[in-house]
Design an enzyme around this catalytic site. Structure first.
Site, PDB file in Angstrom:
ATOM      1  N   ASP A 108      -8.417 -19.534   2.179  1.00  0.00           N
ATOM      2  CA  ASP A 108      -8.611 -20.675   3.057  1.00  0.00           C
ATOM      3  C   ASP A 108      -8.275 -21.981   2.354  1.00  0.00           C
ATOM      4  OD1 ASP A 108      -9.530 -19.011   5.105  1.00  0.00           O
ATOM      5  OD2 ASP A 108     -11.571 -19.069   4.318  1.00  0.00           O
ATOM      6  N   PHE A 109      -8.003 -22.994   3.138  1.00  0.00           N
ATOM      7  CA  PHE A 109      -7.685 -24.328   2.644  1.00  0.00           C
ATOM      8  C   PHE A 109      -8.721 -24.815   1.635  1.00  0.00           C
ATOM      9  CE2 PHE A 109      -7.709 -29.013   3.156  1.00  0.00           C
ATOM     10  CZ  PHE A 109      -6.359 -29.302   2.951  1.00  0.00           C
TER      11      PHE A 109
END
Length: 252
Positions: A108-109
């Site tokens: 994820d970011f």
């Protein structure tokens, strides 16, 4: 390569290490693949050795030696080869790499840590498919201590909106600046799974870092944003756990 009848375009892309066959079909539908200068979106299209195949403008050939990299992904970078919103991607961090490689799965970011990138499409597919059960270990930073009953719940499975998770291996790993550190090992790959598991038990995750993928562990000397080439022994270990034979590895 098949001669008279040719080979399906998605199979060629997989053999060339661009992606799994399923991912290759998505690329074709998106108009990213051209044969002899013309965009092809037909899943049934077959190609011959004499045909020129390009993906995103880059020539594709089967039978090439494979490339394998380990990146320590920082927070704030997209686990993708490109981003329509113009945000930095993990591929942007691989400066000087002369070939097109793709991330194996994603982080994820707002998650950091170990990310593999390769042009070995079949290996990437197997490393991320639930059927092969490849384990990933995460280092989780929490604001408070985890109760014993919460650890037991993680070890037996948590009910989330997309079903019950498989049993995880989990252990406390000390404290750091008044925060609790927990290591959890899972073999599933649901979206934001680790964060959702802890949130379901009332423990919001402050920081999440992947520290192991299968037999590969993230070493402390590889700082965020840096990468290195996987050596032949590491690649063979990855291919062995997914049932693949040894590959022609490019260690440059």
């Amino acid at each position: 390569m098949e001669q008279a009848a040719g080979i399906r375009l998605q199979k060629l892309l997989a053999q060339a290490g661009c992606a799994s066959r399923r991912q290759a079909e998505v690329m074709i539908r998106a108009g990213r693949v051209a044969v002899n200068g013309l965009i092809v979106t037909d899943m049934g299209r077959k190609v011959l050795e004499s045909d020129e195949v390009r993906l995103d403008g880059h020539t594709v050939r089967a039978g090439q030696s494979r490339h394998y990299y380990l990146l320590n992904k920082p927070v704030g970078v997209i686990s993708s080869a490109r981003d329509p919103r113009g945000r930095p991607t993990v591929v942007d961090l691989l400066s000087g790499v002369p070939v097109r490689v793709y991330p194996v799965g994603r982080l994820d970011f707002d998650t950091s840590g170990l990310l593999l990138l390769t042009d070995d499409g079949e290996l990437a597919y197997r490393l991320t498919h639930p059927r092969y059960g490849v384990e990933k270990t995460y280092r989780v930073t929490l604001r408070q201590r985890v109760a014993p009953e919460a650890l037991r719940a993680l070890r037996t499975g948590i009910f989330l909106e997309d079903g019950k998770t498989a049993p995880a291996r989990v252990r406390t790993a000390g404290r750091e600046r008044e925060c609790e550190i927990v290591e959890i090992t899972i073999h599933e790959g649901r979206n934001r799974q680790v964060r959702r598991m802890f949130a379901a038990l009332g423990y919001p995750v402050l920081k999440l870092e992947r520290v192991r993928f299968g037999p590969i562990r993230l070493e402390s000397t590889l700082k965020p944003g840096l990468f290195r080439v996987l050596n032949r022994r590491e690649v063979e270990a990855l291919r062995k756990i997914t049932g693949l034979p040894a590959a022609d590895v490019n260690e440059d």
